[in-house]
Design a protein around this motif. Structure first.
Motif, PDB file in Angstrom:
ATOM      1  N   TRP A   1      53.595  -2.353 125.077  1.00  0.00           N
ATOM      2  CA  TRP A   1      52.910  -3.563 124.644  1.00  0.00           C
ATOM      3  C   TRP A   1      51.409  -3.395 124.478  1.00  0.00           C
ATOM      4  CZ3 TRP A   1      57.072  -5.450 123.061  1.00  0.00           C
ATOM      5  CH2 TRP A   1      58.231  -5.423 123.828  1.00  0.00           C
TER       6      TRP A   1
ATOM      7  N   PRO B   1      54.029  -6.801 120.504  1.00  0.00           N
ATOM      8  CA  PRO B   1      55.042  -7.815 120.855  1.00  0.00           C
ATOM      9  C   PRO B   1      55.584  -8.563 119.634  1.00  0.00           C
ATOM     10  CG  PRO B   1      53.191  -7.947 122.360  1.00  0.00           C
ATOM     11  CD  PRO B   1      52.792  -6.995 121.261  1.00  0.00           C
TER      12      PRO B   1
ATOM     13  N   GLU C   1      59.344  -8.597 118.308  1.00  0.00           N
ATOM     14  CA  GLU C   1      60.029  -9.889 118.199  1.00  0.00           C
ATOM     15  C   GLU C   1      60.717 -10.035 116.840  1.00  0.00           C
ATOM     16  OE1 GLU C   1      59.055 -14.661 118.335  1.00  0.00           O
ATOM     17  OE2 GLU C   1      57.498 -13.271 117.693  1.00  0.00           O
TER      18      GLU C   1
ATOM     19  N   THR D   1      60.198 -10.605 126.542  1.00  0.00           N
ATOM     20  CA  THR D   1      59.006  -9.818 126.224  1.00  0.00           C
ATOM     21  C   THR D   1      57.865 -10.150 127.181  1.00  0.00           C
ATOM     22  OG1 THR D   1      59.675  -9.761 123.896  1.00  0.00           O
ATOM     23  CG2 THR D   1      57.385  -9.187 124.386  1.00  0.00           C
TER      24      THR D   1
END
Length: 160
Positions: free
Chosen positions: A40, A46, A50, A73
């Motif tokens: 991350w 992220p 996603e 996440t």
């Protein structure tokens, strides 16, 4: 073989050796980045993750934000010191979604063209039942290969 033909053959061999070296360096650099940068911490990671995760949930042609993907996440962000790397304290309780994270307020990817994300989808699906970090590392490694392929295509294009 005439002297001129020998020179051309040596140049072509040297040229192919150079591209192999460049491709190897590009791949090595991508793999090192993929495994050494903590989860991350790559820019916008992220959101890219996603997007692929939402495509795997059958949101076609474009995904929609999913609280479950974002919650998973966000938990991983906390485990991997995301806030510390951004000189912030870990929120308590953790945010309920990306829109509740001040750093994420202006970033959205779900309205982007899905072409790249569809390319990543089969690899994500290979690890769909694995930990989120394993899925992330797999996508990073695929990106490393795509980066090296891009270098190769750029080289071939310049030679045409």
């Amino acid at each position: 073989m005439a002297w001129g033909e020998d020179l051309v053959a040596r140049r072509q061999k040297g040229s192919s050796n150079i591209i192999i070296l460049i491709l190897a360096i590009a791949l090595l650099r991508g793999v090192l980045y993929a495994v050494l940068v903590p989860p991350w911490q790559a820019p916008d990671e992220p959101f890219h993750f996603e997007y692929v995760a939402e495509l795997s949930n059958k949101y076609f042609p474009r995904p929609a934000a999913s609280p479950s993907v974002q919650a998973e996440t966000i938990s991983s962000l906390a485990r991997w010191d995301f806030w510390r790397y951004h000189n912030q304290t870990v929120p308590n309780p953790l945010p309920w979604g990306f829109s509740a994270i001040p750093l994420f307020k202006t970033i959205r990817y779900l309205d982007r063209s899905p072409t790249y994300y569809y390319l990543m989808l089969p690899f994500y699906l290979l690890a769909a039942n694995q930990d989120i970090e394993l899925r992330l590392y797999l996508l990073r490694l695929v990106n490393a290969v795509l980066g090296a392929l891009t270098v190769g295509i750029a080289y071939l294009t310049s030679r045409a």
